[in-house]
Write a protein that holds these residues in place. Structure first.
Motif, PDB file in Angstrom:
ATOM      1  N   LEU A  26       0.846  -1.193   0.000  1.00  0.00           N
ATOM      2  CA  LEU A  26       0.000   0.000   0.000  1.00  0.00           C
ATOM      3  C   LEU A  26       0.877   1.237   0.000  1.00  0.00           C
ATOM      4  O   LEU A  26       1.939   1.258   0.615  1.00  0.00           O
ATOM      5  N   THR A  27       0.414   2.287  -0.669  1.00  0.00           N
ATOM      6  CA  THR A  27       1.187   3.523  -0.761  1.00  0.00           C
ATOM      7  C   THR A  27       0.440   4.669  -0.093  1.00  0.00           C
ATOM      8  O   THR A  27      -0.774   4.595   0.149  1.00  0.00           O
ATOM      9  N   ALA A  28       1.157   5.745   0.167  1.00  0.00           N
ATOM     10  CA  ALA A  28       0.533   6.928   0.751  1.00  0.00           C
ATOM     11  C   ALA A  28      -0.520   7.501  -0.192  1.00  0.00           C
ATOM     12  O   ALA A  28      -1.563   7.992   0.250  1.00  0.00           O
ATOM     13  N   ILE A 213      -1.580  -2.585   9.860  1.00  0.00           N
ATOM     14  CA  ILE A 213      -1.199  -3.098   8.539  1.00  0.00           C
ATOM     15  C   ILE A 213      -0.941  -1.926   7.599  1.00  0.00           C
ATOM     16  O   ILE A 213       0.068  -1.887   6.877  1.00  0.00           O
ATOM     17  N   ARG A 214      -1.851  -0.971   7.610  1.00  0.00           N
ATOM     18  CA  ARG A 214      -1.727   0.205   6.745  1.00  0.00           C
ATOM     19  C   ARG A 214      -0.477   1.012   7.110  1.00  0.00           C
ATOM     20  O   ARG A 214       0.281   1.451   6.243  1.00  0.00           O
ATOM     21  N   SER A 220       6.688   1.391   4.682  1.00  0.00           N
ATOM     22  CA  SER A 220       7.680   0.644   3.904  1.00  0.00           C
ATOM     23  C   SER A 220       7.740   1.137   2.462  1.00  0.00           C
ATOM     24  O   SER A 220       8.831   1.247   1.873  1.00  0.00           O
ATOM     25  N   SER A 221       6.592   1.436   1.876  1.00  0.00           N
ATOM     26  CA  SER A 221       6.590   1.901   0.482  1.00  0.00           C
ATOM     27  C   SER A 221       7.208   3.294   0.368  1.00  0.00           C
ATOM     28  O   SER A 221       7.875   3.601  -0.623  1.00  0.00           O
ATOM     29  N   ILE A 222       7.017   4.137   1.388  1.00  0.00           N
ATOM     30  CA  ILE A 222       7.661   5.450   1.384  1.00  0.00           C
ATOM     31  C   ILE A 222       9.177   5.290   1.384  1.00  0.00           C
ATOM     32  O   ILE A 222       9.901   5.972   0.635  1.00  0.00           O
ATOM     33  N   LEU A 223       9.683   4.391   2.201  1.00  0.00           N
ATOM     34  CA  LEU A 223      11.121   4.166   2.260  1.00  0.00           C
ATOM     35  C   LEU A 223      11.647   3.537   0.969  1.00  0.00           C
ATOM     36  O   LEU A 223      12.723   3.900   0.481  1.00  0.00           O
ATOM     37  N   ARG A 224      10.894   2.600   0.393  1.00  0.00           N
ATOM     38  CA  ARG A 224      11.295   1.977  -0.873  1.00  0.00           C
ATOM     39  C   ARG A 224      11.435   3.034  -1.966  1.00  0.00           C
ATOM     40  O   ARG A 224      12.443   3.075  -2.688  1.00  0.00           O
ATOM     41  N   ASP A 225      10.441   3.916  -2.059  1.00  0.00           N
ATOM     42  CA  ASP A 225      10.478   4.943  -3.097  1.00  0.00           C
ATOM     43  C   ASP A 225      11.586   5.960  -2.826  1.00  0.00           C
ATOM     44  O   ASP A 225      12.213   6.474  -3.759  1.00  0.00           O
ATOM     45  N   HIS A 226      11.838   6.261  -1.548  1.00  0.00           N
ATOM     46  CA  HIS A 226      12.901   7.205  -1.220  1.00  0.00           C
ATOM     47  C   HIS A 226      14.265   6.636  -1.594  1.00  0.00           C
ATOM     48  O   HIS A 226      15.122   7.350  -2.142  1.00  0.00           O
ATOM     49  N   HIS A 312      11.253  -6.413   0.490  1.00  0.00           N
ATOM     50  CA  HIS A 312      10.303  -5.685  -0.354  1.00  0.00           C
ATOM     51  C   HIS A 312      10.799  -4.274  -0.637  1.00  0.00           C
ATOM     52  O   HIS A 312      10.618  -3.747  -1.736  1.00  0.00           O
ATOM     53  N   MET A 313      11.435  -3.649   0.333  1.00  0.00           N
ATOM     54  CA  MET A 313      11.947  -2.291   0.182  1.00  0.00           C
ATOM     55  C   MET A 313      13.232  -2.248  -0.633  1.00  0.00           C
ATOM     56  O   MET A 313      13.705  -1.167  -0.991  1.00  0.00           O
TER      57      MET A 313
END
Length: 326
Positions: A26-28, A213-214, A220-226, A312-313
Motif C-alpha cells: 500500500l502507498t501513501a 497493517i496500513r 515501507s513503500s515510502i522508504l522503498r520509493d525514497h 520488499h523495500m
C-alpha cells in the motif's frame, strides 16, 4: 486512491496483521485522506467508532472481577494507551515535515488512528470497571516506570531523527521498522490470546491491527520509493536502523511483558473451561503455552515480518540489523 487497498480496511476481509504486513503493498497515495474517511471512518469503524468493538461483543462478568486476568489486561491496555499517546504526539512532527501532500494526508490519518487506539484502550478499562473519574491519573501512576524506562528513550530517538535532524525518511524508518515493527507482533499476540476470553478486547485489538497493517505497509513503500530516488541515502538508513535496534535491545521491555504474561497465565488457567481447545497459532493450544513461549513467538514474528518488509523495500542487507545480528 485505488480500489486495490479497500479490502485491507474491511473488517471481514482484512487479513491478520502478520499476513497483511508481509503480503500487502500500500502507498501513501492510495491511503490518502479520502480513503481514510470512506474506508476507515465509514468502513472499518462502522458500529465500532466509540468503543472499538461492536455493541454485541461481550465483556464477560469475570473480566470485571478483581483477579490476575483482569490485572493482566489492565496492565496491557494501560501501557499500550500510554504508548499510543506518545505516538500520537510524535506524529505531529511527521505531518509538519511531510515532503508532499500524499505523505501529509497519510500521516494525518495515522495520527488519528493512534489517538483512537489510545482512547479505546482507555475506554475498555472503564468497561472492566475502572473508575472513569480517576482513570488518567491511575494510568499515569501505573505506567510511570514503563514510560520512563521503555517509552521515553524510544520517543527521544524518534524525535531526534524526525524533528531535530529534520530527516523525514529516517523518521519513517524509526517509526515503521523499529517502533511499530517491533510492537506489532505483540499486538498480534494480544488479539489472538484475548479473543476467547474477552471478545470485546479481541475486537479492539483486531481494529487496531487493521490500522497497523496500513501503517507498516505504507511506511515501507515510502522508504522503498525514497531509496529508489536517493540511492545515496542507503548507508544513512542502515545507520539509523542499527542505532534504533541497539536502543531497543537495551530496553527492559521483556520484564514488563513477561510480568503481565505471568498474570495472564494464572488467569487463563482459572478460566480453562472458557479457553478450551482454542489454538493461539496453528497446532498449539493457548492453554498449553507458557509466558516465555508466547514472548518468544512474538519475537519470531518480529524477525519474519522485518525480513519480508526489508526485502520488499530493496534493503535485504538490513535484515541482520533488525534481526539483532548487526
Amino acid at each position: 486512491m485505488t480500489d486495490a487497498a479497500t479490502p485491507a480496511a474491511d473488517w471481514d476481509t482484512a487479513p491478520g496483521l502478520l499476513d497483511g504486513a508481509k503480503t500487502l503493498d500500500l502507498t501513501a497515495a492510495q491511503c490518502d485522506l479520502a480513503y481514510w474517511l470512506r474506508h476507515v471512518a465509514q468502513g472499518t469503524l462502522r458500529g465500532r467508532a466509540v468503543t472499538g468493538h461492536a455493541d454485541d461483543a461481550p465483556v464477560p462478568a469475570y473480566m470485571k472481577e478483581p483477579g490476575p486476568l483482569r490485572e493482566a489486561l489492565t496492565l496491557e491496555l494501560g501501557f499500550r494507551s500510554v504508548a499510543e499517546e506518545m505516538a500520537t504526539r510524535a506524529l505531529g512532527h511527521y505531518v509538519a515535515n511531510a515532503p508532499g501532500i500524499a505523505e501529509l494526508e497519510f500521516y494525518a490519518t495515522q495520527l488519528l488512528d493512534e489517538a483512537r487506539h489510545a482512547r479505546v484502550f482507555r475506554e475498555h478499562l472503564v468497561e472492566l470497571g475502572h473508575p472513569a473519574r480517576t482513570l488518567m491519573r491511575d494510568i499515569d501512576e501505573m505506567a510511570a516506570d514503563y514510560r520512563t524506562r521503555v517509552l521515553r528513550p524510544i520517543e527521544d530517538y524518534c524525535l531526534e531523527v524526525v524533528r531535530d535532524r529534520a530527516d523525514f525518511a529516517g523518521g519513517v524508518a524509526v517509526f515503521t521498522l523499529i517502533v511499530e515493527g517491533v510492537l506489532a507482533p505483540a499486538a498480534e499476540l494480544s488479539e489472538r490470546k484475548w479473543d476467547p476470553l474477552d471478545p470485546a478486547a479481541g475486537e479492539i485489538a483486531r481494529g487496531a491491527a487493521i490500522d497497523e497493517i496500513r501503517h507498516l505497509t505504507v511506511g515501507s513503500s515510502i522508504l522503498r520509493d525514497h531509496l529508489a530516488a536517493h540511492p545515496g541515502y542507503r548507508p544513512r538508513l542502515l545507520d539509523i536502523l542499527r542505532e534504533g535496534r541497539k536502543l531497543w535491545d537495551e530496553l527492559p521491555d521483556a520484564e514488563y511483558v513477561l510480568a503481565r504474561e505471568e498474570l495472564f497465565q494464572e488467569g487463563m488457567r482459572q478460566h480453562a473451561d472458557v479457553v478450551g481447545d482454542y489454538e493461539v497459532w496453528p497446532g498449539r493450544r493457548l492453554l498449553d503455552t507458557t509466558p516465555e513461549e508466547r514472548y518468544a513467538m512474538a519475537g519470531r514474528w518480529t524477525d519474519e515480518m522485518a525480513e519480508v518488509r526489508l526485502v520488499h523495500m530493496g534493503l535485504p542487507e538490513a535484515v541482520a540489523v533488525l534481526g539483532g545480528e548487526g
